[in-house]
Scaffold this motif. Structure first.
Motif, PDB file in Angstrom:
ATOM      1  N   SER A 161       5.360   0.811   0.091  1.00 26.34           N
ATOM      2  CA  SER A 161       6.219  -0.146  -0.615  1.00 26.34           C
ATOM      3  C   SER A 161       6.624   0.389  -1.978  1.00 26.34           C
ATOM      4  O   SER A 161       6.146  -0.060  -3.019  1.00 26.34           O
ATOM      5  CB  SER A 161       5.496  -1.479  -0.755  1.00 26.34           C
ATOM      6  OG  SER A 161       5.171  -2.012   0.512  1.00 26.34           O
ATOM      7  N   GLN A 188       0.850  -1.192   0.000  1.00 23.99           N
ATOM      8  CA  GLN A 188       0.000   0.000   0.000  1.00 23.99           C
ATOM      9  C   GLN A 188       0.884   1.240   0.000  1.00 23.99           C
ATOM     10  O   GLN A 188       1.820   1.349   0.786  1.00 23.99           O
ATOM     11  CB  GLN A 188      -0.899   0.015   1.242  1.00 23.99           C
ATOM     12  CG  GLN A 188      -1.970   1.074   1.221  1.00 23.99           C
ATOM     13  CD  GLN A 188      -3.219   0.621   0.494  1.00 23.99           C
ATOM     14  OE1 GLN A 188      -3.345  -0.544   0.170  1.00 23.99           O
ATOM     15  NE2 GLN A 188      -4.121   1.546   0.224  1.00 23.99           N
ATOM     16  N   GLU A 221       2.454   2.353 -11.226  1.00 30.39           N
ATOM     17  CA  GLU A 221       1.228   3.016 -10.770  1.00 30.39           C
ATOM     18  C   GLU A 221       1.332   4.526 -10.941  1.00 30.39           C
ATOM     19  O   GLU A 221       2.429   5.083 -10.977  1.00 30.39           O
ATOM     20  CB  GLU A 221       0.965   2.681  -9.295  1.00 30.39           C
ATOM     21  CG  GLU A 221       0.776   1.201  -9.019  1.00 30.39           C
ATOM     22  CD  GLU A 221       0.158   0.943  -7.674  1.00 30.39           C
ATOM     23  OE1 GLU A 221      -0.977   1.411  -7.433  1.00 30.39           O
ATOM     24  OE2 GLU A 221       0.816   0.266  -6.864  1.00 30.39           O
ATOM     25  N   THR A 247       5.736   0.190  -7.551  1.00 25.41           N
ATOM     26  CA  THR A 247       5.482  -0.279  -6.190  1.00 25.41           C
ATOM     27  C   THR A 247       5.713  -1.779  -6.107  1.00 25.41           C
ATOM     28  O   THR A 247       5.670  -2.490  -7.110  1.00 25.41           O
ATOM     29  CB  THR A 247       4.055   0.039  -5.735  1.00 25.41           C
ATOM     30  OG1 THR A 247       3.138  -0.636  -6.625  1.00 25.41           O
ATOM     31  CG2 THR A 247       3.797   1.525  -5.774  1.00 25.41           C
ATOM     32  N   ARG A 248       5.942  -2.236  -4.886  1.00 24.37           N
ATOM     33  CA  ARG A 248       6.173  -3.658  -4.670  1.00 24.37           C
ATOM     34  C   ARG A 248       4.882  -4.287  -4.179  1.00 24.37           C
ATOM     35  O   ARG A 248       4.288  -3.836  -3.195  1.00 24.37           O
ATOM     36  CB  ARG A 248       7.287  -3.876  -3.657  1.00 24.37           C
ATOM     37  CG  ARG A 248       7.694  -5.341  -3.519  1.00 24.37           C
ATOM     38  CD  ARG A 248       8.892  -5.497  -2.612  1.00 24.37           C
ATOM     39  NE  ARG A 248      10.022  -4.697  -3.053  1.00 24.37           N
ATOM     40  CZ  ARG A 248      10.809  -5.040  -4.065  1.00 24.37           C
ATOM     41  NH1 ARG A 248      10.591  -6.141  -4.753  1.00 24.37           N
ATOM     42  NH2 ARG A 248      11.848  -4.259  -4.381  1.00 24.37           N
ATOM     43  N   ARG A 249       4.443  -5.336  -4.834  1.00 24.29           N
ATOM     44  CA  ARG A 249       3.264  -6.107  -4.441  1.00 24.29           C
ATOM     45  C   ARG A 249       3.703  -7.503  -4.078  1.00 24.29           C
ATOM     46  O   ARG A 249       4.817  -7.908  -4.347  1.00 24.29           O
ATOM     47  CB  ARG A 249       2.261  -6.149  -5.594  1.00 24.29           C
ATOM     48  CG  ARG A 249       1.802  -4.776  -6.065  1.00 24.29           C
ATOM     49  CD  ARG A 249       0.848  -4.132  -5.115  1.00 24.29           C
ATOM     50  NE  ARG A 249       0.329  -2.876  -5.597  1.00 24.29           N
ATOM     51  CZ  ARG A 249      -0.729  -2.262  -5.067  1.00 24.29           C
ATOM     52  NH1 ARG A 249      -1.374  -2.803  -4.066  1.00 24.29           N
ATOM     53  NH2 ARG A 249      -1.119  -1.095  -5.560  1.00 24.29           N
ATOM     54  N   TRP A 250       2.785  -8.268  -3.514  1.00 21.66           N
ATOM     55  CA  TRP A 250       3.145  -9.623  -3.094  1.00 21.66           C
ATOM     56  C   TRP A 250       3.526 -10.502  -4.291  1.00 21.66           C
ATOM     57  O   TRP A 250       4.297 -11.441  -4.178  1.00 21.66           O
ATOM     58  CB  TRP A 250       1.995 -10.284  -2.332  1.00 21.66           C
ATOM     59  CG  TRP A 250       0.762 -10.509  -3.134  1.00 21.66           C
ATOM     60  CD1 TRP A 250      -0.298  -9.669  -3.270  1.00 21.66           C
ATOM     61  CD2 TRP A 250       0.450 -11.652  -3.925  1.00 21.66           C
ATOM     62  NE1 TRP A 250      -1.247 -10.204  -4.090  1.00 21.66           N
ATOM     63  CE2 TRP A 250      -0.822 -11.423  -4.512  1.00 21.66           C
ATOM     64  CE3 TRP A 250       1.117 -12.861  -4.196  1.00 21.66           C
ATOM     65  CZ2 TRP A 250      -1.427 -12.353  -5.346  1.00 21.66           C
ATOM     66  CZ3 TRP A 250       0.511 -13.784  -5.024  1.00 21.66           C
ATOM     67  CH2 TRP A 250      -0.754 -13.518  -5.594  1.00 21.66           C
ATOM     68  N   TYR A 251       2.995 -10.126  -5.465  1.00 22.01           N
ATOM     69  CA  TYR A 251       3.228 -10.917  -6.666  1.00 22.01           C
ATOM     70  C   TYR A 251       4.385 -10.371  -7.507  1.00 22.01           C
ATOM     71  O   TYR A 251       4.731 -10.946  -8.546  1.00 22.01           O
ATOM     72  CB  TYR A 251       1.970 -10.954  -7.533  1.00 22.01           C
ATOM     73  CG  TYR A 251       1.353  -9.608  -7.784  1.00 22.01           C
ATOM     74  CD1 TYR A 251       0.259  -9.175  -7.034  1.00 22.01           C
ATOM     75  CD2 TYR A 251       1.858  -8.750  -8.759  1.00 22.01           C
ATOM     76  CE1 TYR A 251      -0.313  -7.933  -7.246  1.00 22.01           C
ATOM     77  CE2 TYR A 251       1.292  -7.504  -8.979  1.00 22.01           C
ATOM     78  CZ  TYR A 251       0.208  -7.101  -8.220  1.00 22.01           C
ATOM     79  OH  TYR A 251      -0.355  -5.870  -8.443  1.00 22.01           O
ATOM     80  N   ARG A 303       4.787  -3.294  -9.711  1.00 19.27           N
ATOM     81  CA  ARG A 303       3.685  -2.757 -10.514  1.00 19.27           C
ATOM     82  C   ARG A 303       3.915  -1.273 -10.771  1.00 19.27           C
ATOM     83  O   ARG A 303       4.289  -0.537  -9.861  1.00 19.27           O
ATOM     84  CB  ARG A 303       2.363  -2.955  -9.755  1.00 19.27           C
ATOM     85  CG  ARG A 303       1.141  -2.364 -10.430  1.00 19.27           C
ATOM     86  CD  ARG A 303      -0.099  -2.632  -9.606  1.00 19.27           C
ATOM     87  NE  ARG A 303      -1.265  -1.986 -10.182  1.00 19.27           N
ATOM     88  CZ  ARG A 303      -2.484  -2.051  -9.665  1.00 19.27           C
ATOM     89  NH1 ARG A 303      -2.692  -2.730  -8.570  1.00 19.27           N
ATOM     90  NH2 ARG A 303      -3.488  -1.443 -10.252  1.00 19.27           N
TER      91      ARG A 303
END
Length: 122
Positions: free
Chosen positions: A27, A1, A109, A100-104, A107
């Motif tokens: 993140s 987030q 943005e 940004t860093r996501r769990w997957y 991304r």
């Protein structure tokens, strides 16, 4: 987030100055560009100023009066507004183009702040 939070708006007399701040937190992998837009009711949002690691860009109406700067270590962008005019009155929005860093994975943005009101009036 990731959150984008602005501050620094308010009421100022013509000829006065204000400084807007915008901080992105969360993140964040990297920030490509940060900028300030403004919007008057009934009109489209317009770009006021933008900054990347290598360049700055201003709308003609603010050149020589506004200065955009960035503290990369703090993921923060500033807009120093001098010699303010009544036509500068608007809601100012911060925009951040970032990765940004996501769990997957990561991304790309484009995020907006909540907006801050700037009113130039005597």
């Amino acid at each position: 987030q990731v959150q984008v939070v602005e501050s620094g708006g308010g009421l100022v007399q013509p000829g006065g100055s204000l400084r807007l701040s915008c901080a992105a937190s969360g993140s964040i992998v990297s920030i490509n560009a940060m900028g300030w837009y403004r919007q008057i009711p009934g009109k489209e949002r317009e770009l006021v100023a933008a900054i990347t690691s290598s360049s700055t860009n201003y709308v003609d109406s603010v050149k020589g009066r506004f200065t955009i700067s960035r503290d990369s270590a703090k993921n923060t962008v500033y807009l120093q507004m001098n010699s303010l005019k009544s036509e500068d009155s608007a809601v100012y929005y911060c925009n951040v183009n970032l990765i940004t860093r996501r769990w997957y994975g990561v991304r790309a943005e484009n995020l907006w702040g909540q907006g801050t009101q700037v009113t130039v009036s005597s």
